[in-house]
Design a protein around this motif. Structure first.
Motif, mmCIF file in Angstrom:
data_model
loop_
_atom_site.group_PDB
_atom_site.id
_atom_site.type_symbol
_atom_site.label_atom_id
_atom_site.label_comp_id
_atom_site.label_asym_id
_atom_site.label_seq_id
_atom_site.Cartn_x
_atom_site.Cartn_y
_atom_site.Cartn_z
ATOM 1 N N LEU A 18 -14.672 -1.504 7.920
ATOM 2 C CA LEU A 18 -14.352 -1.943 6.562
ATOM 3 C C LEU A 18 -14.503 -0.777 5.588
ATOM 4 C CD1 LEU A 18 -13.607 -4.146 4.546
ATOM 5 C CD2 LEU A 18 -16.037 -4.758 4.435
ATOM 6 N N GLN A 19 -15.483 0.072 5.809
ATOM 7 C CA GLN A 19 -15.689 1.243 4.952
ATOM 8 C C GLN A 19 -14.444 2.132 4.934
ATOM 9 O OE1 GLN A 19 -18.419 1.793 3.047
ATOM 10 N NE2 GLN A 19 -17.539 3.665 2.206
ATOM 11 N N GLN A 20 -13.847 2.375 6.099
ATOM 12 C CA GLN A 20 -12.636 3.200 6.174
ATOM 13 C C GLN A 20 -11.482 2.560 5.400
ATOM 14 O OE1 GLN A 20 -12.969 3.291 10.546
ATOM 15 N NE2 GLN A 20 -12.357 5.444 10.378
ATOM 16 N N ILE A 21 -11.351 1.253 5.544
ATOM 17 C CA ILE A 21 -10.284 0.526 4.836
ATOM 18 C C ILE A 21 -10.486 0.652 3.326
ATOM 19 C CG2 ILE A 21 -9.328 -1.771 4.370
ATOM 20 C CD1 ILE A 21 -8.558 -1.093 7.118
ATOM 21 N N LEU A 22 -11.711 0.396 2.869
ATOM 22 C CA LEU A 22 -11.986 0.430 1.432
ATOM 23 C C LEU A 22 -11.831 1.835 0.862
ATOM 24 C CD1 LEU A 22 -15.000 -2.038 1.226
ATOM 25 C CD2 LEU A 22 -12.591 -2.471 0.674
ATOM 26 N N GLU A 23 -12.227 2.853 1.621
ATOM 27 C CA GLU A 23 -12.048 4.239 1.153
ATOM 28 C C GLU A 23 -10.568 4.567 0.994
ATOM 29 O OE1 GLU A 23 -14.295 6.713 3.820
ATOM 30 O OE2 GLU A 23 -16.204 6.052 2.964
ATOM 31 N N ALA A 24 -9.735 4.065 1.893
ATOM 32 C CA ALA A 24 -8.297 4.312 1.790
ATOM 33 C C ALA A 24 -7.701 3.595 0.583
ATOM 34 C CB ALA A 24 -7.594 3.854 3.065
ATOM 35 N N LEU A 25 -8.279 2.460 0.226
ATOM 36 C CA LEU A 25 -7.722 1.641 -0.855
ATOM 37 C C LEU A 25 -8.286 1.976 -2.234
ATOM 38 C CD1 LEU A 25 -7.625 -1.764 1.019
ATOM 39 C CD2 LEU A 25 -5.686 -0.286 0.426
ATOM 40 N N VAL A 26 -9.162 2.956 -2.323
ATOM 41 C CA VAL A 26 -9.759 3.290 -3.616
ATOM 42 C C VAL A 26 -8.722 3.906 -4.569
ATOM 43 C CG1 VAL A 26 -10.579 5.619 -3.068
ATOM 44 C CG2 VAL A 26 -11.857 4.195 -4.679
ATOM 45 N N ASP A 27 -7.686 4.506 -4.022
ATOM 46 C CA ASP A 27 -6.667 5.154 -4.846
ATOM 47 C C ASP A 27 -5.602 4.147 -5.288
ATOM 48 O OD1 ASP A 27 -3.951 6.660 -5.170
ATOM 49 O OD2 ASP A 27 -5.516 8.199 -5.353
ATOM 50 N N PRO A 28 -5.266 4.113 -6.595
ATOM 51 C CA PRO A 28 -4.277 3.142 -7.081
ATOM 52 C C PRO A 28 -2.876 3.343 -6.490
ATOM 53 C CG PRO A 28 -4.943 4.632 -8.850
ATOM 54 C CD PRO A 28 -5.833 4.913 -7.682
ATOM 55 N N VAL A 29 -2.503 4.562 -6.132
ATOM 56 C CA VAL A 29 -1.193 4.788 -5.521
ATOM 57 C C VAL A 29 -1.163 4.128 -4.145
ATOM 58 C CG1 VAL A 29 0.386 6.538 -4.588
ATOM 59 C CG2 VAL A 29 -0.706 6.903 -6.804
ATOM 60 N N ARG A 30 -2.232 4.263 -3.389
ATOM 61 C CA ARG A 30 -2.270 3.643 -2.060
ATOM 62 C C ARG A 30 -2.317 2.119 -2.160
ATOM 63 N NH1 ARG A 30 -5.255 8.594 -0.899
ATOM 64 N NH2 ARG A 30 -7.287 7.605 -1.168
ATOM 65 N N ARG A 31 -3.027 1.597 -3.150
ATOM 66 C CA ARG A 31 -3.016 0.138 -3.355
ATOM 67 C C ARG A 31 -1.611 -0.331 -3.703
ATOM 68 N NH1 ARG A 31 -7.723 1.296 -6.240
ATOM 69 N NH2 ARG A 31 -6.692 0.796 -8.195
ATOM 70 N N SER A 32 -0.894 0.447 -4.496
ATOM 71 C CA SER A 32 0.481 0.101 -4.857
ATOM 72 C C SER A 32 1.381 0.073 -3.629
ATOM 73 C CB SER A 32 1.022 1.102 -5.885
ATOM 74 O OG SER A 32 2.388 0.866 -6.144
ATOM 75 N N ILE A 33 1.213 1.025 -2.735
ATOM 76 C CA ILE A 33 2.005 1.055 -1.502
ATOM 77 C C ILE A 33 1.747 -0.216 -0.691
ATOM 78 C CG2 ILE A 33 2.275 2.197 0.744
ATOM 79 C CD1 ILE A 33 1.727 4.881 -0.777
ATOM 80 N N VAL A 34 0.473 -0.584 -0.550
ATOM 81 C CA VAL A 34 0.123 -1.790 0.214
ATOM 82 C C VAL A 34 0.713 -3.027 -0.462
ATOM 83 C CG1 VAL A 34 -1.794 -3.275 0.962
ATOM 84 C CG2 VAL A 34 -1.918 -0.799 1.296
ATOM 85 N N THR A 35 0.614 -3.115 -1.779
ATOM 86 C CA THR A 35 1.169 -4.263 -2.506
ATOM 87 C C THR A 35 2.682 -4.325 -2.348
ATOM 88 O OG1 THR A 35 -0.646 -4.255 -4.092
ATOM 89 C CG2 THR A 35 1.372 -5.359 -4.776
ATOM 90 N N GLN A 36 3.359 -3.190 -2.461
ATOM 91 C CA GLN A 36 4.811 -3.172 -2.298
ATOM 92 C C GLN A 36 5.216 -3.561 -0.879
ATOM 93 O OE1 GLN A 36 6.989 0.191 -4.203
ATOM 94 N NE2 GLN A 36 4.997 0.713 -5.110
ATOM 95 N N LEU A 37 4.467 -3.121 0.114
ATOM 96 C CA LEU A 37 4.761 -3.518 1.497
ATOM 97 C C LEU A 37 4.521 -5.005 1.702
ATOM 98 C CD1 LEU A 37 3.368 -0.542 3.592
ATOM 99 C CD2 LEU A 37 5.745 -1.329 3.489
ATOM 100 N N CYS A 38 3.482 -5.522 1.060
ATOM 101 C CA CYS A 38 3.178 -6.948 1.168
ATOM 102 C C CYS A 38 4.328 -7.782 0.591
ATOM 103 C CB CYS A 38 1.868 -7.244 0.445
ATOM 104 S SG CYS A 38 1.201 -8.863 0.813
ATOM 105 N N ASP A 39 4.941 -7.295 -0.473
ATOM 106 C CA ASP A 39 6.037 -8.001 -1.136
ATOM 107 C C ASP A 39 7.388 -7.815 -0.434
ATOM 108 O OD1 ASP A 39 4.258 -8.841 -3.072
ATOM 109 O OD2 ASP A 39 4.858 -7.313 -4.538
ATOM 110 N N ALA A 40 7.501 -6.762 0.371
ATOM 111 C CA ALA A 40 8.788 -6.437 1.002
ATOM 112 C C ALA A 40 9.154 -7.455 2.077
ATOM 113 C CB ALA A 40 8.718 -5.037 1.609
#
Length: 130
Positions: A18-40
């Motif tokens: 979980l620590q690795q996941i959260l560290e990857a998601l700390v950046d707003p650009v990476r969160r945006s990528i995940v959100t855009q993929l979720c919506d795609a």
């Protein structure tokens, strides 16, 4: 060159913390990528995202997400495609992606926008968004 040689390595989510996941998601650009993929409705090529960064910086963000186990990348012709590892993530970390996407869509409390002042800002003083 064999297509398998072009496919980058993807971690087994059983080895990702979980620590690795959260560290990857700390950046707003990476969160945006995940959100855009979720919506795609389908896989998205690297150049198909709405990102406020250069191509080389976007490449870095995709690598961080891939190495954290959040996305899977593969080629279709010459295009590198991205897929959110949604089913695997939901199994390993139930509710995490839903919580992330919900939070990413909410406006940040205390950040000034063109239409509304910052909550709690001192009268006559503008808050600086960071």
């Amino acid at each position: 060159m064999d297509d398998d040689d072009r496919i980058p390595r993807h971690p087994d989510l059983g080895t990702v913390t979980l620590q690795q996941i959260l560290e990857a998601l700390v950046d707003p650009v990476r969160r945006s990528i995940v959100t855009q993929l979720c919506d795609a409705q389908a896989d998205v090529r690297c150049g198909g995202f709405d990102l406020p960064v250069s191509k080389s910086t976007a490449t870095h963000h995709f690598r961080v997400l891939r190495e954290a186990g959040l996305i899977r990348q593969h080629y279709v012709g010459t295009a590198r495609m991205n897929t959110l590892r949604r089913a695997e993530l939901d199994e390993a970390f139930p509710g995490l992606i839903d919580a992330l996407v919900t939070a990413d869509r909410k406006p940040m409390a205390g950040v000034e926008t063109d239409s509304q002042p910052v909550a709690g800002a001192a009268a006559g003083r503008k808050a600086v968004a960071t």
